[in-house]
Design a protein around this motif. Structure first.
Motif, PDB file in Angstrom:
ATOM      1  N   PHE A   1      -5.918   0.178   6.102  1.00 37.34           N
ATOM      2  CA  PHE A   1      -4.949   0.556   7.129  1.00 37.34           C
ATOM      3  C   PHE A   1      -4.794   2.070   7.250  1.00 37.34           C
ATOM      4  N   TYR A   2      -5.473   2.808   6.392  1.00 39.57           N
ATOM      5  CA  TYR A   2      -5.522   4.265   6.509  1.00 39.57           C
ATOM      6  C   TYR A   2      -6.715   4.695   7.355  1.00 39.57           C
ATOM      7  N   PHE A   3      -7.888   4.123   7.078  1.00 44.66           N
ATOM      8  CA  PHE A   3      -9.105   4.575   7.752  1.00 44.66           C
ATOM      9  C   PHE A   3      -9.277   3.992   9.156  1.00 44.66           C
ATOM     10  N   LEU A   4      -8.872   2.745   9.370  1.00 40.37           N
ATOM     11  CA  LEU A   4      -9.056   2.151  10.697  1.00 40.37           C
ATOM     12  C   LEU A   4      -8.322   2.927  11.795  1.00 40.37           C
TER      13      LEU A   4
ATOM     14  N   ALA B   1      -2.150  -1.645  19.191  1.00 42.04           N
ATOM     15  CA  ALA B   1      -2.559  -2.922  19.778  1.00 42.04           C
ATOM     16  C   ALA B   1      -3.876  -3.408  19.184  1.00 42.04           C
ATOM     17  N   GLY B   2      -4.713  -2.476  18.771  1.00 42.26           N
ATOM     18  CA  GLY B   2      -5.991  -2.842  18.177  1.00 42.26           C
ATOM     19  C   GLY B   2      -5.860  -3.564  16.845  1.00 42.26           C
ATOM     20  N   GLN B   3      -4.668  -3.501  16.229  1.00 43.36           N
ATOM     21  CA  GLN B   3      -4.438  -4.195  14.974  1.00 43.36           C
ATOM     22  C   GLN B   3      -4.043  -5.661  15.166  1.00 43.36           C
ATOM     23  N   LEU B   4      -3.755  -6.067  16.409  1.00 42.64           N
ATOM     24  CA  LEU B   4      -3.273  -7.432  16.649  1.00 42.64           C
ATOM     25  C   LEU B   4      -4.262  -8.516  16.227  1.00 42.64           C
ATOM     26  N   PRO B   5      -5.564  -8.406  16.554  1.00 37.46           N
ATOM     27  CA  PRO B   5      -6.491  -9.454  16.087  1.00 37.46           C
ATOM     28  C   PRO B   5      -6.531  -9.556  14.571  1.00 37.46           C
ATOM     29  N   LEU B   6      -6.475  -8.419  13.874  1.00 42.29           N
ATOM     30  CA  LEU B   6      -6.467  -8.452  12.422  1.00 42.29           C
ATOM     31  C   LEU B   6      -5.219  -9.160  11.918  1.00 42.29           C
TER      32      LEU B   6
ATOM     33  N   SER C   1      -6.623  -1.885  -3.911  1.00 39.32           N
ATOM     34  CA  SER C   1      -7.354  -0.625  -3.772  1.00 39.32           C
ATOM     35  C   SER C   1      -8.099  -0.545  -2.450  1.00 39.32           C
ATOM     36  N   VAL C   2      -8.437  -1.695  -1.891  1.00 33.71           N
ATOM     37  CA  VAL C   2      -9.141  -1.742  -0.608  1.00 33.71           C
ATOM     38  C   VAL C   2      -8.159  -1.964   0.532  1.00 33.71           C
TER      39      VAL C   2
END
Length: 490
Positions: free
Chosen positions: A293-296, A313-318, A287-288
């Motif tokens: 990945f919708y709100f970020l 590219a901002g998702q790479l560290p995650l 649920s989280v």
């Protein structure tokens, strides 16, 4: 018994090695997760390309998730009865064809229909691949490492989809997000044919068609109602009607399952209590997870003004933190115990989301997103590995595909419920923001509220996990040390 192994557990001469088979199966899981998020960044371009309305744009995402979530149980049972390798290969072939068709679509109807077919194929791929992976590593530390790989590719698929979607959309246009998925599915199909050995036999019994149709319709009504509620509101007649129909169908399914000898979800699946606990906790984590990945990406694009490539590219560290956490999960579990591991992981992710609740309208990626993304990635991956282990632990071999379908179903349905609730909450906060606030400040206030609610949900889930895993026997949830039922004894 798996034909790739001798009774001593060693690889038979000339047979594919378990590590190579795991790589091919993990690639199948990565492809399914990639397709979930790869369209998110490209939605504005897709809308213009095929003439979608506001409501139609959301169904580019929803059609995939709806078919995927509704048919996972059917896909898992079909894998058990028809042969997991055969179902996986058929699913990958259909997935590739649907992805190619989506990239060639020129009308909104064709695009949405092909996304639904993608979801149907994914519902066959995910449980079959997980069951085959568990067959390759039936016990010992190898299973822990296998689940670590599974957790890494699952999380990386979600984050990688955002990145790849941004790169391809900016470089060659939105059709290439689907063409690339089609090519990837064909490569994975070839790898599965070569590297995944044939398994001995199929589960006995008949396919529970009546129960399958009933629960699939129930899940369809539930997921459709929840996704529609995001735009129409919870009091809309269509939403209430869909949710009411889902409740009636679930009740009918319960009655049907109690009377059939070959039930879709047999009672033996829940005898230990671990499967039920794992699925409940996975639903709450899902649920989280989906909402994150919708709100970020929305915050990065709508508030910070990032383009598709920068957002991806901002998702790479995650994604990197996710892979690191998944690789560490078995060792952490061995050292501090499974119950402490899953509780700490959920609290770590909750801390990251609480940090995200401090985002500001005039913030930046470095100050508002980078640090919390790493915390979230670490906690998410470790929790996912441990809860997947809990949900398949001790399951008889003939039900392995169904168990894989069930844990994927609870994550998807949990994600639909969470996203609908959080999107409605965020939208309400934004709509009722004080008039003195700018549009960006109002949007940010909505996102902050969603992240705060997500953190609270995970903190409560951590407390529930502490109770449920101890109650069901926490020693069995250690992904690195405990087997499912020995396939030789089934």
């Amino acid at each position: 018994m798996n034909v790739a192994h001798t009774q001593t557990g060693r690889t038979a001469p000339g047979a594919p090695r378990p590590g190579a088979a795991l790589a091919a199966l993990a690639a199948a899981q990565f492809t399914v997760m990639l397709a979930t998020s790869i369209v998110n960044v490209a939605l504005p371009q897709i809308r213009g390309g095929v003439g979608l309305s506001d409501g139609g744009t959301t169904w580019v995402v929803n059609a995939y998730g709806l078919a995927f979530g509704a048919l996972l149980l059917a896909g898992g049972r079909a894998a058990d009865l028809l042969g997991r390798r055969a179902v996986l290969i058929a699913g990958l072939a259909l997935f590739a064809a649907a992805s190619l068709s989506a990239g060639l679509a020129t009308t909104s109807g064709v695009l949405i229909a092909t996304r639904a077919v993608q979801g149907l194929a994914a519902a066959a791929i995910a449980p079959a691949a997980l069951a085959l992976a568990m067959e390759q590593f039936p016990s010992g530390s190898g299973r822990g490492r296998a689940l670590g790989v599974w957790g890494a590719v699952s999380g990386a698929g979600g984050a990688g989809g955002v990145l790849l979607g941004g790169v391809l959309t900016q470089a060659w246009g939105w059709p290439w997000i689907f063409h690339s998925v089609a090519l990837g599915a064909l490569l994975v199909l070839a790898a599965v044919v070569v590297l995944v050995p044939r398994t001995a036999g199929r589960a006995a019994g008949r396919f529970d068609l009546f129960g399958t149709v009933t629960v699939s319709l129930a899940l369809t009504c539930l997921v459709w109602g929840l996704t529609t509620a995001r735009g129409a509101g919870w009091t809309d007649g269509r939403v209430l009607g869909a949710l009411g129909a889902a409740a009636l169908l679930f009740a009918a399914f319960t009655v049907i399952e109690r009377r059939l000898p070959n039930a879709l979800i047999p009672g033996r699946l829940f005898r230990t209590g671990r499967v039920a606990a794992g699925n409940l906790l996975m639903a709450l984590l899902g649920s989280v997870w989906i909402a994150l990945f919708y709100f970020l990406p929305l915050y990065q694009q709508q508030v910070l003004g990032s383009g598709p490539l920068a957002t991806g590219a901002g998702q790479l560290p995650l994604a990197a933190a996710n892979m690191l956490g998944a690789s560490l999960a078995p060792r952490v579990s061995q050292r501090i115990g499974a119950t402490a591991t899953v509780t700490a992981a959920l609290l770590t992710e909750a801390a990251g989301l609480l940090w995200l609740s401090r985002i500001s309208a005039d913030g930046s990626y470095l100050t508002d997103i980078l640090g919390p993304s790493i915390l979230v990635g670490l906690g998410l991956s470790i929790a996912f590995v441990q809860l997947t282990a809990l949900a398949v632990d001790g399951v008889p071999r003939e039900d392995a595909g169904l168990a894989g379908g069930l844990v994927n179903t609870t994550r998807q349905v949990g994600g639909a419920i969470g996203l609908a609730a959080l999107a409605t909450l965020a939208g309400s906060v934004t709509a009722h923001a004080p008039a003195r606030e700018s549009r960006l400040e109002a949007l940010t206030a909505g996102y902050r509220t969603a992240f705060t609610a997500s953190a609270a949900t995970l903190a409560a889930t951590a407390l529930l996990a502490l109770w449920l895993t101890r109650r069901s026997g926490s020693r069995t949830t250690d992904a690195s040390a405990h087997p499912a039922a020995d396939p030789q004894t089934v």
